[in-house]
Design a protein around this motif. Sequence first.
Motif, PDB file in Angstrom:
ATOM      1  N   ALA C 115       0.833  -1.190   0.000  1.00 25.54           N
ATOM      2  CA  ALA C 115       0.000   0.000   0.000  1.00 25.54           C
ATOM      3  C   ALA C 115       0.875   1.250   0.000  1.00 25.54           C
ATOM      4  CB  ALA C 115      -0.907  -0.017   1.226  1.00 25.54           C
ATOM      5  N   SER C 116       1.888   1.250   0.857  1.00 32.47           N
ATOM      6  CA  SER C 116       2.714   2.450   0.942  1.00 32.47           C
ATOM      7  C   SER C 116       3.508   2.645  -0.357  1.00 32.47           C
ATOM      8  CB  SER C 116       3.596   2.386   2.171  1.00 32.47           C
ATOM      9  OG  SER C 116       4.937   2.271   1.823  1.00 32.47           O
ATOM     10  N   GLN C 117       3.842   1.527  -0.990  1.00 32.79           N
ATOM     11  CA  GLN C 117       4.507   1.618  -2.302  1.00 32.79           C
ATOM     12  C   GLN C 117       3.584   2.289  -3.317  1.00 32.79           C
ATOM     13  OE1 GLN C 117       7.547  -0.903  -3.409  1.00 32.79           O
ATOM     14  NE2 GLN C 117       7.746   1.046  -4.446  1.00 32.79           N
ATOM     15  N   MET C 118       2.321   1.901  -3.272  1.00 37.07           N
ATOM     16  CA  MET C 118       1.348   2.506  -4.182  1.00 37.07           C
ATOM     17  C   MET C 118       1.258   4.009  -3.937  1.00 37.07           C
ATOM     18  SD  MET C 118      -0.006   0.774  -6.431  1.00 37.07           S
ATOM     19  CE  MET C 118       1.018  -0.592  -6.846  1.00 37.07           C
ATOM     20  N   VAL C 119       1.176   4.348  -2.656  1.00 37.29           N
ATOM     21  CA  VAL C 119       1.112   5.777  -2.314  1.00 37.29           C
ATOM     22  C   VAL C 119       2.307   6.495  -2.912  1.00 37.29           C
ATOM     23  CG1 VAL C 119       1.186   7.422  -0.422  1.00 37.29           C
ATOM     24  CG2 VAL C 119      -0.188   5.346  -0.218  1.00 37.29           C
ATOM     25  N   GLU C 120       3.483   5.868  -2.751  1.00 34.15           N
ATOM     26  CA  GLU C 120       4.676   6.511  -3.296  1.00 34.15           C
ATOM     27  C   GLU C 120       4.554   6.676  -4.805  1.00 34.15           C
ATOM     28  OE1 GLU C 120       8.307   4.398  -3.126  1.00 34.15           O
ATOM     29  OE2 GLU C 120       9.511   6.201  -3.435  1.00 34.15           O
ATOM     30  N   TYR C 121       4.125   5.617  -5.480  1.00 30.02           N
ATOM     31  CA  TYR C 121       3.983   5.683  -6.931  1.00 30.02           C
ATOM     32  C   TYR C 121       3.121   6.875  -7.337  1.00 30.02           C
ATOM     33  CZ  TYR C 121       6.143   1.210  -8.159  1.00 30.02           C
ATOM     34  OH  TYR C 121       7.030   0.204  -8.389  1.00 30.02           O
ATOM     35  N   PHE C 122       2.020   7.051  -6.606  1.00 27.37           N
ATOM     36  CA  PHE C 122       1.098   8.096  -7.053  1.00 27.37           C
ATOM     37  C   PHE C 122       1.573   9.494  -6.701  1.00 27.37           C
ATOM     38  CE2 PHE C 122      -1.869   4.480  -7.307  1.00 27.37           C
ATOM     39  CZ  PHE C 122      -2.188   4.643  -8.636  1.00 27.37           C
ATOM     40  N   THR C 123       2.515   9.599  -5.764  1.00 24.26           N
ATOM     41  CA  THR C 123       2.977  10.937  -5.416  1.00 24.26           C
ATOM     42  C   THR C 123       4.283  11.301  -6.088  1.00 24.26           C
ATOM     43  OG1 THR C 123       4.010   9.978  -3.466  1.00 24.26           O
ATOM     44  CG2 THR C 123       1.843  10.976  -3.162  1.00 24.26           C
ATOM     45  N   LEU C 124       4.889  10.345  -6.793  1.00 26.99           N
ATOM     46  CA  LEU C 124       6.186  10.654  -7.398  1.00 26.99           C
ATOM     47  C   LEU C 124       6.019  11.694  -8.498  1.00 26.99           C
ATOM     48  CD1 LEU C 124       7.983   7.214  -7.647  1.00 26.99           C
ATOM     49  CD2 LEU C 124       8.729   9.221  -6.382  1.00 26.99           C
ATOM     50  N   PRO C 125       7.029  12.546  -8.661  1.00 26.98           N
ATOM     51  CA  PRO C 125       6.904  13.608  -9.655  1.00 26.98           C
ATOM     52  C   PRO C 125       7.235  13.143 -11.083  1.00 26.98           C
ATOM     53  CG  PRO C 125       8.947  13.850  -8.473  1.00 26.98           C
ATOM     54  CD  PRO C 125       8.237  12.673  -7.857  1.00 26.98           C
ATOM     55  N   PHE C 126       7.509  11.858 -11.259  1.00 27.87           N
ATOM     56  CA  PHE C 126       7.859  11.414 -12.615  1.00 27.87           C
ATOM     57  C   PHE C 126       7.082  10.150 -12.971  1.00 27.87           C
ATOM     58  CE2 PHE C 126      11.062  10.087  -9.545  1.00 27.87           C
ATOM     59  CZ  PHE C 126      11.016   8.718  -9.652  1.00 27.87           C
ATOM     60  N   GLY C 127       6.904   9.943 -14.267  1.00 29.95           N
ATOM     61  CA  GLY C 127       6.165   8.774 -14.731  1.00 29.95           C
ATOM     62  C   GLY C 127       7.079   7.760 -15.387  1.00 29.95           C
ATOM     63  N   LEU C 128       6.512   6.623 -15.747  1.00 29.38           N
ATOM     64  CA  LEU C 128       7.297   5.487 -16.257  1.00 29.38           C
ATOM     65  C   LEU C 128       8.179   5.876 -17.439  1.00 29.38           C
ATOM     66  CD1 LEU C 128       7.916   2.430 -16.417  1.00 29.38           C
ATOM     67  CD2 LEU C 128       5.892   2.192 -17.826  1.00 29.38           C
ATOM     68  N   THR C 129       7.646   6.679 -18.358  1.00 27.56           N
ATOM     69  CA  THR C 129       8.398   6.914 -19.585  1.00 27.56           C
ATOM     70  C   THR C 129       9.120   8.257 -19.599  1.00 27.56           C
ATOM     71  OG1 THR C 129       6.361   7.727 -20.570  1.00 27.56           O
ATOM     72  CG2 THR C 129       6.926   5.437 -20.988  1.00 27.56           C
ATOM     73  N   ASP C 130       9.224   8.914 -18.456  1.00 28.10           N
ATOM     74  CA  ASP C 130       9.844  10.237 -18.452  1.00 28.10           C
ATOM     75  C   ASP C 130      11.300  10.210 -18.892  1.00 28.10           C
ATOM     76  OD1 ASP C 130       7.514  11.247 -17.725  1.00 28.10           O
ATOM     77  OD2 ASP C 130       8.177  12.183 -15.849  1.00 28.10           O
ATOM     78  N   ASN C 131      12.084   9.374 -18.273  1.00 22.83           N
ATOM     79  CA  ASN C 131      13.483   9.225 -18.683  1.00 22.83           C
ATOM     80  C   ASN C 131      13.982   7.872 -18.198  1.00 22.83           C
ATOM     81  OD1 ASN C 131      14.331   9.464 -15.926  1.00 22.83           O
ATOM     82  ND2 ASN C 131      13.993  11.669 -16.119  1.00 22.83           N
ATOM     83  N   VAL C 132      15.236   7.560 -18.528  1.00 30.15           N
ATOM     84  CA  VAL C 132      15.746   6.222 -18.204  1.00 30.15           C
ATOM     85  C   VAL C 132      15.701   5.937 -16.711  1.00 30.15           C
ATOM     86  CG1 VAL C 132      17.431   4.643 -19.119  1.00 30.15           C
ATOM     87  CG2 VAL C 132      17.570   7.038 -19.707  1.00 30.15           C
ATOM     88  N   PHE C 133      15.993   6.981 -15.922  1.00 28.53           N
ATOM     89  CA  PHE C 133      16.016   6.738 -14.488  1.00 28.53           C
ATOM     90  C   PHE C 133      14.636   6.389 -13.981  1.00 28.53           C
ATOM     91  CE2 PHE C 133      19.778   9.082 -15.232  1.00 28.53           C
ATOM     92  CZ  PHE C 133      20.688   8.390 -14.465  1.00 28.53           C
ATOM     93  N   ALA C 134      13.676   7.185 -14.421  1.00 23.25           N
ATOM     94  CA  ALA C 134      12.310   6.904 -14.015  1.00 23.25           C
ATOM     95  C   ALA C 134      11.930   5.487 -14.430  1.00 23.25           C
ATOM     96  CB  ALA C 134      11.374   7.915 -14.646  1.00 23.25           C
ATOM     97  N   SER C 135      12.245   5.127 -15.675  1.00 20.88           N
ATOM     98  CA  SER C 135      11.882   3.785 -16.151  1.00 20.88           C
ATOM     99  C   SER C 135      12.549   2.717 -15.311  1.00 20.88           C
ATOM    100  CB  SER C 135      12.290   3.620 -17.614  1.00 20.88           C
ATOM    101  OG  SER C 135      11.772   4.668 -18.383  1.00 20.88           O
ATOM    102  N   THR C 136      13.855   2.895 -15.062  1.00 18.23           N
ATOM    103  CA  THR C 136      14.548   1.871 -14.294  1.00 18.23           C
ATOM    104  C   THR C 136      14.025   1.820 -12.868  1.00 18.23           C
ATOM    105  OG1 THR C 136      16.439   2.702 -15.509  1.00 18.23           O
ATOM    106  CG2 THR C 136      16.819   0.890 -14.021  1.00 18.23           C
ATOM    107  N   PHE C 137      13.719   3.001 -12.329  1.00 14.85           N
ATOM    108  CA  PHE C 137      13.159   3.046 -10.990  1.00 14.85           C
ATOM    109  C   PHE C 137      11.898   2.205 -10.914  1.00 14.85           C
ATOM    110  CE2 PHE C 137      10.198   4.796  -7.954  1.00 14.85           C
ATOM    111  CZ  PHE C 137      10.968   4.930  -6.816  1.00 14.85           C
ATOM    112  N   TYR C 138      10.994   2.435 -11.857  1.00 15.46           N
ATOM    113  CA  TYR C 138       9.740   1.682 -11.820  1.00 15.46           C
ATOM    114  C   TYR C 138       9.962   0.209 -12.113  1.00 15.46           C
ATOM    115  CZ  TYR C 138       6.903   5.854 -11.291  1.00 15.46           C
ATOM    116  OH  TYR C 138       6.328   6.975 -10.805  1.00 15.46           O
ATOM    117  N   ALA C 139      10.882  -0.084 -13.028  1.00  8.96           N
ATOM    118  CA  ALA C 139      11.132  -1.497 -13.339  1.00  8.96           C
ATOM    119  C   ALA C 139      11.623  -2.220 -12.091  1.00  8.96           C
ATOM    120  CB  ALA C 139      12.150  -1.614 -14.458  1.00  8.96           C
ATOM    121  N   LEU C 140      12.585  -1.600 -11.382  1.00  3.93           N
ATOM    122  CA  LEU C 140      13.157  -2.260 -10.218  1.00  3.93           C
ATOM    123  C   LEU C 140      12.148  -2.394  -9.088  1.00  3.93           C
ATOM    124  CD1 LEU C 140      16.802  -1.007  -9.918  1.00  3.93           C
ATOM    125  CD2 LEU C 140      16.013  -3.325  -9.545  1.00  3.93           C
TER     126      LEU C 140
END
Lengths: 555, 276, 201
Positions: C115-140
């Motif tokens: 649940a807290s992970q979900m909360v984090e996902y929704f509050t993060l300032p970047f989305g999956l395809t924003d840049n490589v870091f964002a993508s890798t962050f979400y992938a990991l």
Amino acid sequence: MTISIPEKTNSPIGNLQPKGWFRYFSFSLDHKVIGLQYLVCGFIFYLIGGALASAIRIELTSPISDFVPRDVYNQILTLHGTIMIFLWIVPVVNGAFGNYLIPFYVGARDMAFPRLNAIAFWMIPPAGLLLISSYFINGSAQSGWTAYPPLSITTPAAGQLIWILSVLLLGGSSIFGGVNFIATILKLRRPGLKLMQMPMYCWAMLGTSILIVLSTPVLAGTLILLSFDIVAHTGFFNPSLGGNAVVYQHLFWFYSHPAVYIMVLPAFGLVSEILPVHSRKPLFGYSTMVYSIMTIVVLGFLVWAHHMFTSGTPPWMRLFFTIATSFIAVPTGIKFFNWVATLWGGKITLNSAMLFSCGFIVNFVFGGITGVALAQVPFDIHVHDTYFVVAHFHYIVYGGSVFVIFSSIYHWYPKFTGRMLNENLGRFHFALTFIGFNLCFAPQHWLGLNGMPRRVAEYDPQFQFVNQLSSIGALIMAISTLPFLWNAIHSAFKGSIAGDNPWAALTPEWLTSSPPPVENWDGPAPLVTKPYGYGVQTKEAETQSGNEPAINGDN
Amino acid sequence: MVLPKSSALIILLIVIGLVIGGTWIGQNINLLPIDASTNASVYDELFKVLFSIGAILFFGITGLVIYSLIRFRKKPGELGDGLPIADNLPLEVFWTAVPTIVILFVGLYSYDIYDRMGGMQKLQINQHDHSAMVSEQKIWGGIGTGSIEPTTQNKATSLPVEVTALQFAFLFHYPKGDILSGELHVPVGQPVSMRLESKDVIHAFWVPQFRIKQDIIPGQPTMLNFTPTKPGRYPIICAELCGPYHGGMRSSVIVEEPNKYQEWFNSNSKESLTES
Amino acid sequence: MTTLEQSQQKSEVTHSPLEEEHRDVRMFGLATFLIADGMTFAGFFAAYLTYKAVNPLLPDAIYEVELPLPTLNTVLLLISSATFHRAGKALHNNQATKCQRWLLITAGLGLAFLASQMVEYFTLPFGLTDNVFASTFYALTGFHGLHVTLGTIMILIVWWQSRSPGGRITSQNTFPLEAAELFWHFVDGIWVVLFIILYLL
Ligand code: HEA
Ligand code: HEA
Ligand code: CUA
Ligand SMILES: [Cu+2]
């Protein structure tokens, strides 16, 4: 050599297994059935991959693109590479012979996880069918078996995604197999059997399984990222979205270089079983053979970037990978010299199994030497991605692994079926294969050196003659499968009865009936501590007639 | 195994014969196209050495296998096993040491060759050579200037060319004179300094007669230098699968005498046109 | 009936000392498999670190990840490892209800993590395809979250199976619980590495 006296027992597992020919199409848990399932399934894929190779060679008889459209050519070569590696060599040298032999060699009734074993096998046919069917749906993947982005991101997505899916399935199957082999070899050894008394193939499979377990997941992860790039338009490997295409190459080769040893280490193990039997001599240098396998495993993880010498990697990196790669020649060389020493002074029977094994030695040394040349950065810069590389690896995967597979089939067919293969047909098969193979791939070295890149459907007309030579070689290779197929099918019904141990061999699989009972032995597993104790029993053997087995577990 | 003197002598003779024969093969059988750059002649030296070593090893091992298969064949009716010899420490040490030495030699030698090709040089990019260069942009490395000493003088005279690779063609842009060409024209003897860039997927720039190849990876502008030595027309081949027409992605490099090159340059140069 | 049980049965039939040695290698197999699984993460981490080293972001794309939520997540997971351990102990002592209680707590912690992970996902300032870091962050984190989900499901199954009477998991048959526990510790360990590499470095 020690053999404990077996007692007769009834085996409960046996009663639960399907019987008759039907078991080969069932979810059988018997390691021997699974082994043969792998073998036959792999061979069917070999025929398909070979048919695709024939299409490649037909296209290349003329310098223009005429036989198939250009994009179809790329699909064909992608399918050919993928099928041959993931559906033929890897499943057969590991899955088929590993499953059949390893439980015998460690004195176990089955693999550690029979159910997982069956699952691992049954992942393969769907994956293969999926891969091939993608051709008919919307065109299969067309970016080579290496699937380098950004090309693999920009080619039609459906085919590439199906390719990824089926390689993931095959990788998963391979990991399950690897886990199973490690557990079986390390944990299911019969009490009293020490590690350094195992037949060499066990060591080869242990090394291979370590490679599989440590490297295949990296490929899986990489392909998942690649599929994200295709589906979700992330930019991991897409420079136009800020990604880095070279990262993919690093991750891919981190798996795919070890993968070449996954294709060849088990073959080394099989040759180590075959040579001593037919030259009636112990395997030379057992312990150095073991150490060299393990050295190859370690070094195998440190050389991946030799596929990327022209990718703009920094000079220190190229240099490191040159040296590390070259050093693999040392442990590999030890194995070859030991095999030659095994032949030396033996009493050699030059039957089909032996011919293919010796053909393997000659071909592999050739391919290994061109490999060491490729490992030198300045050399590789000229020939990278040319037919020189194609020649190098066919010398190793065909001249090496495929020759060993044939050799092993000639050697273990009597155990599999209880009947002998026809020797004359076998020798004929060898002669055709050996000639066709060399005619097909030796000229390709020259092609690469002189300017023919790989993965092209059209080329400079000055190369036409040599390409046609190569295609004739491929034709001879294709013809050479016919006597083999006929031999294998006909002998299963009409071959002469083999008896339990036609080669008078000492490894444990021969100390039971042919084909073996469901639980491998009708009694406790024999303890074989000297699997290569030839020569020691010379006196005993001399008193027996030639055909009768020297040792028989059943008596 | 203690060998009688006579067979030791025979072995020695065979080994010497093998070495001489292998070396002869390596030095005299030429499998390469003509060498048309300073790199190429260096490369061919390495090739000869590797070919010689390879020939010695291959014929040596093949010879041993064939000899064993003939000499140690089981005779008809013969029973029993071979000798139970399974270990020989000196032998094992011997055939571990020899490949190690060979490998060390090959490694050092190819390092030397690579260094002479300019592969180990730090790539210095002359800002003024290339027009469209962002200053912070990272440049990846191919090969340096080859055996020609990287003196400042040579640098100054090296000919800058910008190469753009795209599906499925090469474009050559000469910043001096602002020439855009589908073929590469270079004067013989002058170092050429190329900056390669890809517009879409990975391509590779390969001239077999120059023995150079460099992947052109999108997002990674790469430097590649060479010095042509023989006039002629040589193929430029794309060596990295880049799509259906990968096989057709070819061009030519035309190496000309300096005065002929100058002619070509003048007749195409936009600057000279505007001047006249 | 598993093959293992069959062979155990057989060893009783034959009374052969040789057959007694059929050890339970399932834990060993699982551990080997987890090494493989760990290599998948290792690949992702390697990719992330390489991006960091070779593809530095342009200044305007640099973001700061908030630390409180992930730190909370780390604590949640670490506690859950301890509670799982307690459950195992209780099972060994034949205390089925206690074991079940600890299991439920563990599963709850897992769900809280998700649940807290979900909360984090929704509050993060970047989305999956924003840049490589964002993508890798979400992938990991996503791949890890998948493991947590799987682990939680496993815990719930173990919880159901360890009910007494009627459950299959008893102090005689601890393997399912131990397997789930090993998996959970593994997921926990991966998170610690992930936390250090993704949030602290
Ligand atoms: C089973 C598969 C297999 C095996 C075992 C090998 C073994 C080796 N390979 Fe090969 N290789 C491939 C399959 C294999 N390869 C494939 C499929 C590709 C192409 C992938 C693609 O791009 O599609 C490839 C490509 C490839 C490249 C990249 C070429 C390029 O794309 O530019 C290189 C470069 O270093 C290389 C090197 C080697 C070396 C040094 C060995 C060594 O392990 C060989 C060691 C063996 C010997 C050397 C012979 C025996 C030794 C002696 C007799 C001792 C004495 C010898 C000396 C002192 C030299 N291989
Ligand atoms: C791993 C094992 C393996 C094996 C065994 C082979 C076997 C063969 N290969 Fe393959 N090959 C690869 C692995 C393998 N290859 C890989 C990895 C690539 C790189 C792909 C890439 O670039 O991405 C490649 C690429 C490759 C190319 C280069 C394509 C290109 O770059 O453009 C060529 C060209 O000659 C070729 C030829 C052959 C031939 C003639 C055979 C022959 O040995 C095949 C002999 C067998 C037969 C001929 C079968 C006979 C049977 C029939 C004909 C009957 C058919 C019946 C039915 C269908 C029921 N292969
Ligand atoms: Cu461009 Cu191939
Ligand atoms: Cu490799």
